[in-house]
Design a protein around this motif. Structure first.
Motif, short mmCIF file in Angstrom:
data_model
loop_
_atom_site.label_atom_id
_atom_site.label_comp_id
_atom_site.label_asym_id
_atom_site.label_seq_id
_atom_site.Cartn_x
_atom_site.Cartn_y
_atom_site.Cartn_z
N PHE A 117 70.44 74.98 36.84
CA PHE A 117 69.36 76.12 36.19
C PHE A 117 67.87 75.83 36.65
O PHE A 117 67.22 76.44 37.00
N SER A 118 67.60 74.29 36.31
CA SER A 118 66.35 74.18 36.73
C SER A 118 65.83 74.22 37.94
O SER A 118 64.79 74.81 38.69
N GLU A 119 66.69 73.93 39.17
CA GLU A 119 66.31 74.18 40.62
C GLU A 119 66.26 75.69 40.86
O GLU A 119 65.75 76.08 41.82
N TYR A 120 67.18 76.31 40.14
CA TYR A 120 67.23 77.72 40.47
C TYR A 120 65.87 78.42 40.05
O TYR A 120 65.21 79.14 40.84
N ILE A 121 65.41 77.97 38.93
CA ILE A 121 64.06 78.70 38.52
C ILE A 121 63.08 78.04 39.41
O ILE A 121 62.04 78.87 39.75
N GLN A 122 62.90 76.95 39.92
CA GLN A 122 61.89 76.36 40.80
C GLN A 122 61.87 77.05 42.03
O GLN A 122 60.62 77.68 42.33
N LYS A 123 63.11 77.38 42.50
CA LYS A 123 63.22 78.03 43.78
C LYS A 123 62.77 79.36 43.83
O LYS A 123 61.89 79.91 44.74
N ASN A 124 62.96 80.01 42.60
CA ASN A 124 62.61 81.43 42.50
C ASN A 124 60.86 81.76 42.25
O ASN A 124 60.51 82.79 42.50
N ILE A 171 58.73 69.57 38.17
CA ILE A 171 57.23 70.17 38.84
C ILE A 171 57.71 71.56 39.24
O ILE A 171 58.27 71.45 40.56
N LEU A 172 57.49 72.46 38.64
CA LEU A 172 57.91 73.97 39.18
C LEU A 172 56.75 74.41 40.51
O LEU A 172 57.12 74.84 41.31
N ASP A 173 55.45 74.33 40.23
CA ASP A 173 54.55 74.39 41.34
C ASP A 173 53.33 73.32 41.01
O ASP A 173 53.49 72.55 40.20
N GLN A 187 55.81 83.21 44.79
CA GLN A 187 54.75 82.89 45.31
C GLN A 187 54.37 83.00 47.00
O GLN A 187 53.48 83.54 47.38
N TYR A 188 55.56 82.73 47.44
CA TYR A 188 55.29 82.77 49.01
C TYR A 188 55.61 84.31 49.45
O TYR A 188 54.73 84.75 50.47
N ASN A 247 54.33 86.83 47.80
CA ASN A 247 53.07 87.77 47.09
C ASN A 247 51.83 87.00 47.37
O ASN A 247 50.76 87.66 47.03
N GLY A 248 51.84 85.68 47.84
CA GLY A 248 50.59 85.14 47.94
C GLY A 248 49.92 84.48 46.87
O GLY A 248 48.74 84.11 46.94
N ILE A 249 50.42 84.95 45.50
CA ILE A 249 49.82 84.33 44.18
C ILE A 249 51.09 83.58 43.42
O ILE A 249 51.94 84.31 43.43
N PRO A 250 50.60 82.63 42.82
CA PRO A 250 51.64 82.13 41.80
C PRO A 250 51.61 82.91 40.58
O PRO A 250 50.98 83.59 40.17
N LEU A 251 52.86 82.72 39.89
CA LEU A 251 53.16 83.32 38.63
C LEU A 251 52.43 82.60 37.58
O LEU A 251 52.12 81.43 37.64
N SER A 252 51.76 83.31 36.72
CA SER A 252 51.10 82.51 35.35
C SER A 252 52.22 81.76 34.46
O SER A 252 53.45 82.18 34.91
#
Length: 219
Positions: free
Chosen positions: A56-63, A37-39, A68-69, A71-76
């Motif tokens: 790789f999956s943990e690297y993507i999730q954390k970035n 679950i990425l977000d 989001q932290y 910029n205050g908005i999540p990526l689409s």
């Protein structure tokens, strides 16, 4: 013999993977969750070499969470998929990751979406798709029975058909599968399809094994 597939339905997207952890010819466990679950509204299903998959999956999730932290908005979902593709392409020219991915998400303005991303950074937006040896069998079923905007009940029927086909046709078939869903209510685990349960340690009532070197103290 890993397998991952997904589909988009009416207001939701599903991602399904096997749960076998394999090293060479040895099955180490059958309850490995390969869908991260990425977000709150994104899923990342990953198969491949276990070290690459986890790293790789943990690297993507954390970035994605870091963005989001900051910029205050999540990526689409589209932005997250393209970011993941960019990181995989960069690594491909240095130290490549042996991973294949399905990225699912739900956006307020776009609804559900699903992306196919393979180990050489090929990215496509799809309505249904699969990877791994199981895809040789399940893609024909999805072509035949998939319907645009299908209900969750119909989608689960199709998922069960695909799982049964993989189990019956693949020479070394994974016994267990996990299903996760993302919709307007968020990303979450939906169901498991199990034929094997991992044992948690030895049975409590197991009889002690006598040592062959034990001294005979009988009178």
């Amino acid at each position: 013999m890993e397998c991952i597939f997904g589909l988009v339905g009416d207001g939701f997207a599903l991602v399904v993977t096997d749960t076998s952890q394999v090293q060479s010819i040895v099955v180490q466990k059958t309850n490995e969750d390969k869908i991260m679950i990425l977000d709150s509204h994104k899923l990342l299903g990953v198969t491949g070499e276990s070290g690459d998959r986890v790293q790789f999956s943990e690297y993507i999730q954390k970035n994605i969470l870091l963005y989001q932290y900051r910029n205050g908005i999540p990526l689409s979902t589209s932005a997250a998929a393209n970011f993941t593709r960019g990181e995989l392409a960069t690594a491909l020219r240095k130290n490549p990751y042996e991973v294949n991915m399905m990225i699912a998400g739900w956006d307020k303005d776009q609804g559900p979406s699903l992306y196919y991303l393979d180990y050489i950074s090929t990215l496509h937006k799809v309505e249904k798709g699969g990877m791994g040896y199981g895809a040789y069998f399940l893609l024909s079923l999805m072509d035949r029975y998939y319907e645009k905007n299908m209900s969750l009940e119909k989608a689960l029927e199709l998922v069960d058909m695909c799982i049964e086909e993989v189990r019956s046709r693949l020479v070394v078939s994974p016994p267990n599968f996990i299903i996760k869903i993302v919709d307007k209510d968020g990303a979450r685990e939906l169901a498991w399809r199990r034929t094997v349960e991992d044992k948690q340690g030895p049975p409590s009532a197991a009889a002690p094994i006598a040592s062959p070197m034990a001294e005979d103290v009988s009178v």
